[in-house]
Design an enzyme around this catalytic site. Structure first.
Site, short mmCIF file in Angstrom:
data_model
loop_
_atom_site.label_atom_id
_atom_site.label_comp_id
_atom_site.label_asym_id
_atom_site.label_seq_id
_atom_site.Cartn_x
_atom_site.Cartn_y
_atom_site.Cartn_z
N GLY A 38 0.79 -1.23 0.00
CA GLY A 38 0.00 0.00 0.00
C GLY A 38 0.82 1.27 0.00
O GLY A 38 1.99 1.29 -0.41
N LYS A 49 11.53 7.34 4.39
CA LYS A 49 12.63 7.11 5.36
C LYS A 49 13.95 6.85 4.66
O LYS A 49 15.02 7.22 5.14
CB LYS A 49 12.29 5.94 6.29
N GLY A 182 1.91 22.27 6.51
CA GLY A 182 3.08 22.01 7.36
C GLY A 182 2.81 20.91 8.36
O GLY A 182 3.12 21.03 9.54
N HIS A 440 22.84 2.82 30.23
CA HIS A 440 23.58 4.08 30.28
C HIS A 440 24.84 3.96 29.42
O HIS A 440 25.50 2.92 29.47
CB HIS A 440 23.99 4.38 31.73
P1 NAI Z 1 -1.42 16.37 8.27
O1 NAI Z 1 -2.81 16.29 8.72
O2 NAI Z 1 -0.33 15.82 9.08
O3 NAI Z 1 -1.03 17.90 8.00
C1 NAI Z 1 -1.76 18.72 7.14
C2 NAI Z 1 -1.39 20.17 7.43
O4 NAI Z 1 -1.93 20.96 6.40
C3 NAI Z 1 -1.97 20.70 8.74
O5 NAI Z 1 -0.96 21.37 9.44
C4 NAI Z 1 -3.07 21.65 8.28
O6 NAI Z 1 -3.26 22.73 9.16
C5 NAI Z 1 -2.53 22.13 6.95
N1 NAI Z 1 -3.53 22.59 5.99
C6 NAI Z 1 -4.76 22.07 5.77
N2 NAI Z 1 -5.37 22.76 4.76
C7 NAI Z 1 -4.52 23.70 4.35
C8 NAI Z 1 -4.54 24.71 3.35
N3 NAI Z 1 -5.59 24.85 2.53
N4 NAI Z 1 -3.46 25.53 3.23
C9 NAI Z 1 -2.38 25.39 4.04
N5 NAI Z 1 -2.30 24.45 4.99
C10 NAI Z 1 -3.34 23.61 5.14
O7 NAI Z 1 -1.45 15.72 6.80
P2 NAI Z 1 -0.28 15.24 5.84
O8 NAI Z 1 1.01 15.85 6.22
O9 NAI Z 1 -0.80 15.43 4.46
O10 NAI Z 1 -0.19 13.70 6.15
C11 NAI Z 1 -1.28 12.84 5.82
C12 NAI Z 1 -1.33 11.61 6.67
O11 NAI Z 1 -0.20 10.82 6.53
C13 NAI Z 1 -1.50 11.93 8.13
O12 NAI Z 1 -2.59 11.19 8.58
C14 NAI Z 1 -0.22 11.47 8.75
O13 NAI Z 1 -0.45 10.95 10.03
C15 NAI Z 1 0.28 10.41 7.77
N6 NAI Z 1 1.74 10.42 7.77
C16 NAI Z 1 2.42 9.95 8.84
C17 NAI Z 1 3.79 9.99 8.88
C18 NAI Z 1 4.49 9.53 10.09
O14 NAI Z 1 3.87 8.92 10.93
N7 NAI Z 1 5.76 9.82 10.23
C19 NAI Z 1 4.56 10.49 7.75
C20 NAI Z 1 3.75 11.01 6.72
C21 NAI Z 1 2.41 10.95 6.73
#
Ligand code: NAI
Length: 454
Positions: A38, A49, A182, A440
């Site tokens: 997926g 990563k 962001g 440690h």
């Molecule tokens: P996100 O929900 O983390 O962040 C989206 C950001 O976009 C928020 O800060 C929001 O305020 C902003 N935003 C929303 N609409 C906007 C607009 N029109 N203009 C400007 N800013 C706006 O979503 P993201 O980064 O797309 O990630 C999607 C999914 O993937 C999430 O559910 C995340 O948990 C998952 N993911 C997890 C990772 C990890 O666990 N390390 C790595 C990458 C993704």
């Protein structure tokens, strides 16, 4: 043949459900329309990563002098990085395929649509074939949200607006990369492309980055990336995209930034369309499939796991949901809990969080005590890091002295945070944790040390 179980979607949720069901001796059919693994394996967690590790190596080499290491003319060979990433993905996808074979899961590489019911169970069609399963697991994942910003869809069609899928396969590092959103994807990609030499601008609607992350930690992250040269435009609303510029509004009026490529990362939404949910009456609610503690939908025998239920859109949540759902099918008691699901941002420094933040505890009216320590309490942290602004924060339930939340920014946070999840999940009290011997010198030791501040 009538299968015991049909799984639609071969991401972390779907393939693990298939694997566990196969292990238990059920006959399982798994549909995947793209590639096994997926989004996580092919265009998300894993490939990102691989890229970020190359960025980290380059960052260290560039800062080598601080550590007494001289490395000259350090640069990232982006094509070699992408090639390595492809190899990593290929290896892991092959691994999933082997696991399916080992557990006698039949994999059909095609798009499945639920057609209805027969006396034997649920009927699913893929291509010209129809298949029947006594039970159904929907694990179709999520798709990137694409807001109705003028010019955005056109730009996507023309190839200068990208999602997480396309950005990982760029042939060249864009000179100017504008990232809308962001959040986790935006920050991880800002991190890689900043290290790879792009001028990165992040446009974020809120007045802070990293969404629900503890505010103090997100500010440390923001400052750290500002120092590295990433340009953040906060409290900014994107109003349009031309073929050269992203236009946005802030309290100072309308502004624009030029780009070579634009990444849209403003969140993801459950993939519920086109799978035939209506043909068997599976309820949806605000674009997701609601489920109970055993991952059951409103239709007996039909389960929904992973991003498609919209609760916690993380691969590791999907893994656990898969196990809970298969246990329910097998008649074993199990319940999904979400209070100790860790989340990590693989930036440099890394962020690791689990449980309540000060903000969520306050919203819920919990009586908590919050303590914080700098990571400089760890000898290893000081020995290894030239930048030393990492912190660890713990939220404690004042009445029971149990841990409700742990939040951290700094090296190894991604690997330390599961220890904190165990403390929350097993309702350990501060006094219990004080009795554990930590190795440690490690950065994780600060988690032990902080118990003496409570
Ligand atoms: P996100 O929900 O983390 O962040 C989206 C950001 O976009 C928020 O800060 C929001 O305020 C902003 N935003 C929303 N609409 C906007 C607009 N029109 N203009 C400007 N800013 C706006 O979503 P993201 O980064 O797309 O990630 C999607 C999914 O993937 C999430 O559910 C995340 O948990 C998952 N993911 C997890 C990772 C990890 O666990 N390390 C790595 C990458 C993704």
């Amino acid at each position: 043949m009538i299968y015991d179980l049909i799984v639609i979607g071969g991401g972390p949720g779907g393939y693990l459900a298939a694997e566990r069901a196969g292990q238990a001796g059920l006959s399982v059919l798994l549909f995947e329309k793209r590639a096994l693994g997926g989004v996580c394996l092919n265009e998300g967690c894993i490939p990102s990563k691989a890229l970020l590790n190359s960025a980290k190596i380059a960052d260290y080499a560039k800062a080598g002098k601080k550590y007494g290491v001289i490395a000259e003319n350090v640069s990232i060979d982006h094509q070699a990085v992408v090639k390595r990433k492809d190899k990593v993905v290929k290896t892991l996808v092959a691994g999933v395929s082997i696991k399916m074979k080992k557990n006698k899961v039949t994999v059909v590489n095609n798009e499945a649509v639920i057609r209805g019911r027969s006396t034997d169970g649920f009927v699913v069609r893929a291509g010209e074939e129809e298949y029947t399963g006594k039970r159904l697991v929907i694990a179709t994942g999520s798709v990137p949200s694409m807001p109705p910003i003028p010019g955005l869809h056109e730009g996507y069609g023309k190839g200068y607006v990208l999602t997480n899928r396309e950005i990982l396969d760029l042939a060249e590092v864009p000179g100017k990369l504008v990232i809308i959103g962001g959040g986790v994807i935006g920050l991880e990609m800002a991190s890689y492309f900043n290290s790879a030499g792009s001028h990165v601008t992040v446009i974020e609607m809120l007045d802070h980055i990293a969404g629900p992350v503890d505010r103090e930690i997100s500010t440390i992250l923001l400052n750290s990336y500002r120092k590295k040269g990433v340009d953040f435009r906060l409290s900014a609303k994107v109003t349009g995209i031309t073929d050269k510029e992203v236009i946005f509004e802030t309290k100072d009026g309308q502004q624009s930034v030029p780009f070579d490529k634009v990444l849209v990362s403003i969140g993801r939404r459950p993939a519920i369309e086109g799978i035939g949910l209506e043909n068997i009456g599976v309820e949806t609610e605000r674009g997701r499939i609601p489920t109970d503690g055993q991952m059951k939908t409103n239709i007996p025998g039909v389960y929904a796991i992973g991003d498609v239920n919209g609760v916690s859109m993380l691969a590791h949540t999907a893994y656990r949901e898969a196990e809970v759902c298969i246990n329910d099918i097998l008649g074993k008691r199990d319940t999904m809990r979400y209070n100790a699901v860790p989340s990590v941002i693989y930036t440099n420094p890394e962020v690791g969080c689990v449980g309540e933040t000060g903000e969520t505890a306050k919203e819920k009216g919990l009586d908590v005590e919050i303590v914080k320590l700098p990571l400089t309490y760890s000898g290893r942290y000081i020995a290894e890091n030239a930048e030393t602004d990492g912190i660890l924060k713990v939220i404690m339930n004042r009445k029971y002295r149990t841990i409700l939340g742990v939040h951290m920014i700094g090296s190894y946070a991604s690997e330390i945070i599961y220890g904190a999840a165990m403390m929350i999940e097993s309702e350990m009290r501060v006094e219990d944790i004080r009795q554990i011997v930590f190795p440690h010198p490690t950065v994780g030791e600060v988690l032990r040390e902080i118990m003496w501040e409570l």
